[in-house]
Structures are given as structure tokens and as C-alpha cells.
Design an enzyme around this catalytic site. Structure first.
Site, mmCIF file in Angstrom:
data_model
loop_
_atom_site.group_PDB
_atom_site.id
_atom_site.type_symbol
_atom_site.label_atom_id
_atom_site.label_comp_id
_atom_site.label_asym_id
_atom_site.label_seq_id
_atom_site.Cartn_x
_atom_site.Cartn_y
_atom_site.Cartn_z
ATOM 1 C CG ASP A 114 -2.241 0.671 1.014
ATOM 2 O OD1 ASP A 114 -2.210 1.895 0.824
ATOM 3 O OD2 ASP A 114 -3.304 0.019 1.052
ATOM 4 C CG HIS A 170 -5.210 3.980 0.869
ATOM 5 N ND1 HIS A 170 -4.770 2.710 0.577
ATOM 6 C CD2 HIS A 170 -6.471 4.041 0.401
ATOM 7 C CE1 HIS A 170 -5.738 2.052 -0.051
ATOM 8 N NE2 HIS A 170 -6.777 2.838 -0.174
ATOM 9 C CB SER A 489 -9.248 0.788 0.139
ATOM 10 O OG SER A 489 -8.725 1.024 -1.124
#
Ligand SMILES: *[C@@H]1O[C@H](CO)[C@@H](O)[C@H](O)[C@H]1NC(C)=O
Ligand SMILES: *[C@@H]1O[C@H](CO)[C@@H](O)[C@H](O)[C@H]1NC(C)=O
Ligand SMILES: *[C@@H]1O[C@H](CO)[C@@H](O)[C@H](O)[C@H]1NC(C)=O
Ligand SMILES: *[C@@H]1O[C@H](CO)[C@@H](O)[C@H](O)[C@H]1NC(C)=O
Ligand SMILES: *[C@@H]1O[C@H](CO)[C@@H](O)[C@H](O)[C@H]1NC(C)=O
Ligand SMILES: *[C@@H]1O[C@H](CO)[C@@H](O)[C@H](O)[C@H]1NC(C)=O
Ligand SMILES: *[C@@H]1O[C@H](CO)[C@@H](O)[C@H](O)[C@H]1NC(C)=O
Ligand SMILES: *[C@@H]1O[C@H](CO)[C@@H](O)[C@H](O)[C@H]1NC(C)=O
Ligand SMILES: *[C@@H]1O[C@H](CO)[C@@H](O)[C@H](O)[C@H]1NC(C)=O
Length: 718
Positions: A114, A170, A489
Site C-alpha cells: 500500500d 491509506h 480498500s
């Protein structure tokens, strides 16, 4: 003459056995095809730990030459992929008090590919952790000012000159959903307050940073190459493309294929494109995850001067305004532009200062804030069934409420409004699939139900990078440790954690057995409430507690995956001739695409392994559409020992489906006195070319979604 050079990936399948220097071989191949340049300059990366291949600068002509070269499986351009955000665990019947396998869990390593991680976050505290598992072969190469601990045991960055520290938020969010420690009283400015926790708080994390400004294919492949040889147990990857690509050009399909050959399960976000035929992770060896909501929604209210109260979808942390303030319509508050230009952001600061602005588009919040307004009211386009964070007080309203506000504003001399801080409310209609969640099937592999399962991916509170703006807005300078995000996600790491939980009890189970356990025990979803049925939610909503004890599993061997690879495309080995139709793969769900108005007889041979009680009897029952005649032979399975396997054939017959783009769903349920093992059985008509303008939400969604939040979309290719 200087030719235009582009980065291409050459994928070469398995590493050959014995003495072999991959990088030397790659160099020699390049030397042969790049006659005019130095091969060493062309070669960017060699993949040589877990599979064979390289990334190189090539001209189109050289690429053509390379594609025909012996040993090359595929050559494809190095594209840029997208990043695809705690009540959720309680919602799925997985309380903090759940019985765990402490040793198994602390021995489980989740690799997260990620945007990096914020190592100092409370969620990654290693308090009370024992030594790093001995099997771990990876390293902590986090870069400057980045230290690992007993929770974050591995870190690698593929972005030149950049540490593994997460500046986007994220990766931190995803990692904490999977394996964050318990953090009490976590909230986003008091909203959604509670315990923030990962599904397996004692598990370890290995972080592979592939997303900086972009997530590049060459780096994703390198991350897989490393993660597999480092010895992770499960890979969670919330990155993907918004359109489907053939598996031989898909770095995640390639990486995950080699991962499963080594006993590692890859869990991937299904994508945020919201349309049919857009699901990613459709290779049979990937666990593809859709997003659904939970019984907690975040809303905020708006009070108009005439006393009407409207409900908006926004995560609005700004304090409720204490009094009513003037309301203006964006189109009308410009002295310099036409009405059309004004709606696109040409606002007159002096006319909107200290006022709330009605906007016609929902991506104008930054401009409205910059121009000095107090807040804005925007349309939610009806499709955005999730609330997100704005840079100023925002209320996102449905089309009817939007019209109400406009009418009120236009019919009053001094229109006034108050926007309130968001609150969490109980949502009885859960779980429903999020409108943004990408739908199956795959246009490349039509005979597989994808996504595989759904998990919470709407309004998830988890750890964040204090360097990232919670509204992903360039003018929002606020900094938080926890925030609320939505997207597949966020669903993906829930399933990675659930898989780790199952593995902690059954360390010897294959990745396919673990995936089967989570699929066959999933909650059944209601097709009448969820557009696109199994192509929206797969086998249903995960239930990790049940998956720990599934009774039976549908296992798949490494060789079977190799056969499927052979079927789908070229060989990953030198030779493969065997016929192996996808319907014969021992997948825990069954689907076939048929032609419109043609009668069909389909058979699905399957084998289940007894992992419940030695002596147990399972009886088959069938539910489903009356258009499908589903039979099982035999329909009783009598087991006398553990690990015993038994085979059966599911036959589906029909006189033909009249219209294109039709999904007929049924299911096969094996029931014993303790277990229920369910597999969806689906027959459908239609293909990607018939689906345009089809059943699901249009593609414009992702564009706005990008500008607004979570899925950070990046322009394509170099
Ligand atoms: C490069 O080309 C030469 C001459 O065609 C050939 O003998 C050699 O095997 C090639 N090298 C590789 C690595 O393919
Ligand atoms: C290391 O990073 C943290 C978090 O950004 C920061 O607070 C600290 O000052 C940094 N230390 C050094 C020596 O750069
Ligand atoms: C979207 O939200 C509306 C209003 O809260 C609700 O009626 C509808 O069922 C929701 N749809 C989905 C798919 O969540
Ligand atoms: C405002 O109201 C007037 C008169 O009722 C109408 O002509 C006009 O179209 C309305 N404007 C908007 C923006 O709704
Ligand atoms: C965020 O966490 C840091 C410690 O990692 C702490 O110093 C800071 O006060 C926290 N910020 C907020 C807003 O809670
Ligand atoms: C493919 O190669 C792998 C590794 O060399 C080997 O184990 C496997 O048996 C081969 N499979 C086929 C179908 O040739
Ligand atoms: C591949 O699968 C299809 C159906 O799924 C089947 O018709 C075909 O024979 C298979 N091909 C090979 C080479 O196994
Ligand atoms: C069943 O198979 C698993 C995995 O191969 C093994 O660990 C276990 O000992 C076996 N159990 C029995 C009862 O044979
Ligand atoms: C897709 O469906 C259309 C209409 O049913 C059909 O004409 C076409 O041949 C199909 N394409 C493929 C690749 O099956």
C-alpha cells in the site's frame, strides 16, 4: 535517432530450478534486443526471488521482439494503479471477547502492499508482544527516521528516496483495520467514538510501500517478489485498476499466483468502479472483496429557516453552527462570471463570505472554502451511499432534498440555514452492498463468481497518517490520528484479518481451504436489496467466527491453479497441454455464462474435505430460481474420518434464459447436525459488450469519487 522509450514488464513464469542467475539472464536477453543501447541502463528491476521476470525501458519495436522471445510469458506496459477506508467487527458478530488462538495469531504475518504506514500510531504499539516469529526472513528497511517494532516487523519502500512512512493515510488505515492493536476512545473529532481495533490485534505486519504519488506496476511486482520470499502468511492489497486487464498483464494476478504456489493467500479490493464487469482480483487464486455497510451510519442534519430538517450524508466534524446563517445559491453569487462558470467555481468572495453556498456539483468544496464561505450544501447524486470528510461544513443531500433547498432559497427574502455536526445513527438495513463497489463478472474469465465475498467498507474509523489531510483536500491543513474512510480498500483488510484469524487456528490449512471456509460460512445476502446479486456480493458477508469451524472445505491444489493458468492463457512453465475447464476447478461457488434462449445442461464436479467431526453426515438441499433445475449426486455424504474427501456433481439444467443481462441465482447447502456449508450456484446471460448502459451505476462515479476522497486515482501510464 532517439526512440521513445517506455517501461515494460517482461513476465517469465516460474524460476528455473538449479543454478540460475536471473539478473544475468535478463541482462543478456536485453543485450540481444536493445542493440543500440547499453542493456544495463535499460534494465530497471529483476524479479528473481519468487518468480522470474524484469522491468526495462524499451521501444515499441523492442517490446515486439521481446514478446516473441523464448521463455517470455507476457510483456506489458508498466501502468499506474490506484489505491482503492469500529464498529465493523462487532457488526459481524466478532466482539473483543472472541475466543482467540494467541500463539497462532502472534505467529501470523500480514503483508500490506500500500502507501506505507505511520509507525508511531497507537494502533501499531507492540506492548505485550513476544519475539518476532522465527520463520520471518524479511527486513526492516523503512528508511530515515523509521523504526520497526514487534508489531511492524518488516518494511520496504520501492519509491526512490522515500521512507516507508505513510503521508497519504491509506496504508495506515488499511493496516490498522487488519492488525491494529486495541485503541480505546478513538474517534474522528468525537464522531464514531469507540475501540479502534484490527481483526487480529496480535498479528504482525510487514509493510511494502508501492504507492507514493503513484502506484506503479513494476513496484507492485517487486513487492510480491519480496513478500513471498520474506515469509508473510497473507497479503492484503487495496490497490487496483478501474478496468479489467488480462491476468498475464496484471501484476497482482501474477504476484498472487506465485504467492499461492507458496501457500500465501492474497486478498484484494474488488475496486470502486461500481459497474458490472469492473471487478478486479478475478483470478481464481485471489480473494476478491466487495464493500458493504454496517448497522452504523454517519449522517448530519440541516435546518432551513422555514423549520424543515433534512438529513445529509457527510462526516462533518465542524461544531454545529449556533445560529442560522444566510444561504446563497452558487450560480447567483458571482459578479464576474456567467451562471455556468460560477457553478464551476468562479465565486465572488465578497458575496459568499460568512454564508452557506448551495453548489450544483459535489467536488467544489475546496473552492467554496477558499472563497471564504462558512459551509456548503452539495448533491450526493443519489449514488453515494456513504459519508465522507469535507474541508468545511458540508451537507450532501439527495436530489429531492436538494430541490427543496433550492426552492426554499428562491422563495424567501432572507434564506437561512444551519448545518449540524455529524452523528452516528443505527442503520437497520445492513449489510447492503455499497453503490461504488465494483461488480463482476470478469470479461476474461466468465465462469467464476467475483467478487468472492463482501465485508464492511463504508464509513470505517481507523488509524491515519497525521501528515495527510483527512478530507484529501489541499487547503485542509487539519491533522488527525484516526479518520473515517469508505471504499473496497477498507473491506479488503477486514477479509485479510478474517483469513489470518482462521489461519491462527489452522496453521496447516491451504490458502484455498481458508478462503473456502470464509466463503461457505458467509451470511446470505438478499438479492432483492442488492442490485447485481452474486456479482455484487459473491458468496455473501464474511463471518470469521463461523469460518473457524466450517465443517467442510473445497480445497484447490497448486497444480490445479497451474492448469487454470494454462487454460486462461499461455504457459507459466515450458509446457502444459492438459485440458482443464474452469468449471472443473474445485471452487466454493459455481457459475456459468450461457447464451440467451438456449437450453443448457451444466455440470460442476466438486470434492469436499471433512474438517469438522470425524463421523458426520451431510445432506444436500437446493434453493433457487425456478428457472434453474439444480441436482446433486450423491446428495448425502457420510464421513467416517477427518481429512476424508468425498466427491459429488452439481448439475444445472434450464430451458434457456430469455433476456440478456439476466442473473439466475440458486444455492447448494450441505447440512450436518452442526454445520451449514453453502455455495451459490449462478447462471447468467450477457457479456461486457452487452452491459454498456447496463444494470449498475455509471462510470462517472469514480471520477468524482477520486476528486473527493479515498480512491486516489492517478492518470494512466507513463
Ligand atoms: C542472444 O542472441 C544470440 C545470437 O542470436 C543467441 O545465441 C543467444 O542465445 C541469445 N541470448 C539469449 C540470452 O537469449
Ligand atoms: C521522525 O518522524 C516523526 C514523525 O514525523 C517526527 O515527529 C520526528 O521529528 C522525526 N525525527 C527526526 C529525527 O527527523
Ligand atoms: C442509500 O441511502 C438511502 C437513504 O438513507 C437508503 O434508503 C438506501 O437504501 C441506501 N442504499 C444503499 C444501497 O445503501
Ligand atoms: C426562482 O423562482 C422564479 C420565480 O418563481 C423562477 O422563475 C426561477 O426559475 C427560480 N430560480 C431557480 C434557480 O430555481
Ligand atoms: C496523535 O498521536 C500523538 C502520539 O502519536 C499524540 O501526541 C497526539 O496528541 C495525537 N493527536 C490527537 C489529535 O489526538
Ligand atoms: C511448473 O514449474 C514448477 C516449478 O518449476 C513445477 O513444480 C511444476 O510441476 C510445473 N508445472 C507444470 C504444469 O509443468
Ligand atoms: C478451458 O476451459 C474451457 C471452459 O472453461 C474449456 O472449454 C476448454 O477446453 C479449456 N481448455 C483447456 C486447454 O483446458
Ligand atoms: C488432516 O490434515 C492436516 C493438514 O494436512 C494435518 O495437519 C492433520 O494432522 C490431519 N488430521 C488427521 C486426523 O489426519
Ligand atoms: C456478447 O453478447 C452479444 C449479444 O448477446 C453477442 O452477440 C456476442 O457474440 C457476445 N460476445 C461474446 C464475446 O460472447
Amino acid at each position: 535517432m532517439q526512440k521513445f522509450l517506455q517501461v515494460f514488464i517482461a513476465y517469465m513464469g516460474f524460476l528455473p530450478e538449479g543454478e540460475y542467475s536471473a539478473s544475468l539472464h535478463h541482462y543478456e536477453i536485453l543485450k540481444n534486443i536493445t542493440s543500440h543501447r547499453f542493456a544495463s541502463k535499460a534494465l530497471i528491476r529483476s524479479y528473481q526471488k519468487s518468480f522470474n521476470g524484469f522491468a526495462a525501458y524499451l521501444s515499441e519495436e523492442e517490446k515486439q521482439k521481446l514478446a516473441g522471445y523464448e521463455g517470455i510469458v507476457s510483456v506489458f506496459p508498466c501502468q499506474k494503479l490506484h489505491l482503492q477506508t469500529t464498529r465493523s467487527w462487532d457488526f459481524m458478530g466478532f466482539p473483543t471477547t472472541i475466543k482467540r488462538s494467541p500463539v497462532g495469531e502472534s505467529n501470523t504475518i500480514i503483508g500490506v502492499i500500500d502507501s506505507g504506514i505511520w509507525p508511531e500510531s497507537e494502533s501499531f504499539s507492540d506492548e505485550g508482544f513476544g519475539p518476532i516469529p522465527e520463520k520471518w526472513k524479511g527486513e526492516c528497511q523503512g528508511g530515515t527516521n523509521f523504526t520497526c517494532n514487534r508489531k511492524i516487523i518488516g518494511a520496504r519502500s520501492y519509491i526512490v528516496g522515500d521512507s516507508v512512512r505513510d503521508t497519504k493515510g491509506h496504508g495506515t488505515h488499511a493496516s490498522s483495520i487488519a492488525a491494529g492493536s486495541h485503541v480505546y476512545e478513538a474517534s474522528y473529532y468525537g464522531i464514531a467514538k469507540g475501540i479502534a481495533r484490527g481483526g487480529v490485534p496480535s498479528a504482525r505486519l510487514a509493510v511494502y510501500k508501492v504507492c507514493g504519488a503513484f502506484c506503479e506496476v513494476r513496484d507492485i511486482l517487486k513487492a510480491f517478489d519480496d513478500a513471498i520470499s520474506d515469509g508473510v502468511d497473507i497479503i492484503s492489497i487495496s490497490v487496483g485498476q478501474d478496468h479489467q486487464v488480462d491476468i498475464t498483464s496484471d501484476p497482482i494476478a501474477i504476484g498472487a499466483f506465485h504467492a499461492i504456489q507458496k501457500g500465501i493467500l492474497t486478498v484484494q479490493a474488488a475496486g470502486n468502479a461500481g459497474r458490472l464487469f469492473s471487478v478486479t482480483g478475478f483470478a481464481p487464486w485471489i480473494f476478491s472483496v466487495a464493500a458493504s455497510n454496517t448497522d452504523r451510519r454517519i449522517i448530519n442534519k440541516v435546518l432551513l429557516g422555514d423549520g424543515s430538517v433534512l438529513e445529509g450524508t457527510s462526516v462533518n466534524a465542524f461544531p454545529s453552527s449556533q445560529e442560522e446563517v444566510p444561504l446563497v445559491y452558487g450560480r447567483q453569487v458571482t459578479s464576474i462570471c456567467s451562471e455556468t462558470e460560477a457553478s464551476a467555481g468562479c465565486l465572488d468572495g465578497s458575496l459568499i463570505k460568512q454564508k452557506v453556498v448551495i453548489c450544483d456539483k459535489n467536488n467544489n468544496a475546496d473552492l467554496v472554502k477558499e472563497a471564504g464561505a462558512l459551509g456548503c450544501i452539495v448533491p450526493n447524486h443519489g449514488r453515494y451511499n456513504y459519508s465522507d470528510v469535507g474541508p468545511l461544513p458540508v451537507a450532501a443531500l439527495g436530489i429531492n432534498d436538494m430541490n427543496l433547498v433550492k426552492t426554499y432559497q428562491n422563495s424567501t427574502k432572507k434564506p437561512q440555514v444551519q448545518i449540524f455536526k455529524s452523528q452516528a445513527i443505527y442503520n437497520p438495513a445492513a449489510p447492503l452492498i455499497a453503490s461504488f463497489s465494483s461488480r463482476g463478472p470478469s470479461k476474461f474469465i466468465p465462469d467464476i463468481i467475483k467478487p468472492d465475498v463482501t465485508a464492511p467498507g463504508v464509513e470505517i474509523l481507523a488509524a491515519y497518517s497525521p501528515m495527510a489531510s483527512p478530507s484529501e483536500s489541499f487547503i485542509d491543513k487539519s491533522s488527525v490520528n484516526y479518520t473515517i474512510l469508505s471504499g473496497t480498500s477498507m473491506a479488503c483488510p477486514h477479509v485479510a484479518a478474517a483469513a489470518a484469524f482462521v489461519k491462527s487456528f489452522h496453521p496447516n490449512w491451504s490458502p484455498s481451504a481458508i478462503k473456502s471456509a470464509l466463503m461457505t460460512t458467509a451470511w446470505e445476502m438478499d438479492p432483492s436489496q442488492n442490485l447485481d446479486a452474486e456479482f455484487a456480493y459473491g458468496s455473501g458477508h464474511i463471518d470469521p467466527q463461523k469460518a473457524k469451524d466450517p465443517g467442510l472445505v473445497y480445497d484447490i491444489s497448486e497444480e490445479d491453479y497451474q492448469m487454470i493458468w494454462c487454460n486462461i492463457s499461455h504457459s507459466v512453465n515450458a509446457s502444459c497441454h492438459a485440458k482443464f475447464p474452469l468449471r472443473q476447478l474445485n471452487y466454493p461457488s459455481m457459475v456459468a455464462r450461457v447464451d440467451v434462449k438456449s437450453a443448457f445442461v451444466l455440470s460442476f464436479p466438486r470434492t469436499v474435505t471433512n474438517v469438522g467431526d470425524a463421523n458426520s453426515k451431510y445432506v444436500a438441499s437446493i434453493q433457487g430460481d425456478s428457472k434453474l433445475n439444480i441436482r446433486v449426486d450423491p446428495n448425502i455424504l457420510q464421513f467416517t474420518s477427518l481429512n476424508q474427501t468425498m466427491s459429488f456433481v452439481v448439475t444445472v439444467e434450464g430451458k434457456g434464459i430469455k433476456s440478456p443481462l439476466t442473473i439466475k441465482s440458486g444455492s447448494l447447502l450441505w447440512t450436518s447436525d452442526k454445520h451449514k456449508v453453502r455455495s451459490p450456484v449462478v447462471v447468467y446471460t450477457g457479456n461486457a459488450s452487452t452491459s454498456s448502459g447496463g444494470v449498475s451505476t455509471p462510470s462517472t462515479f469514480c471520477k468524482t469519487y477520486v476528486i473527493l476522497f479515498v480512491c486516489i486515482i492517478i492518470a494512466h501510464c507513463i
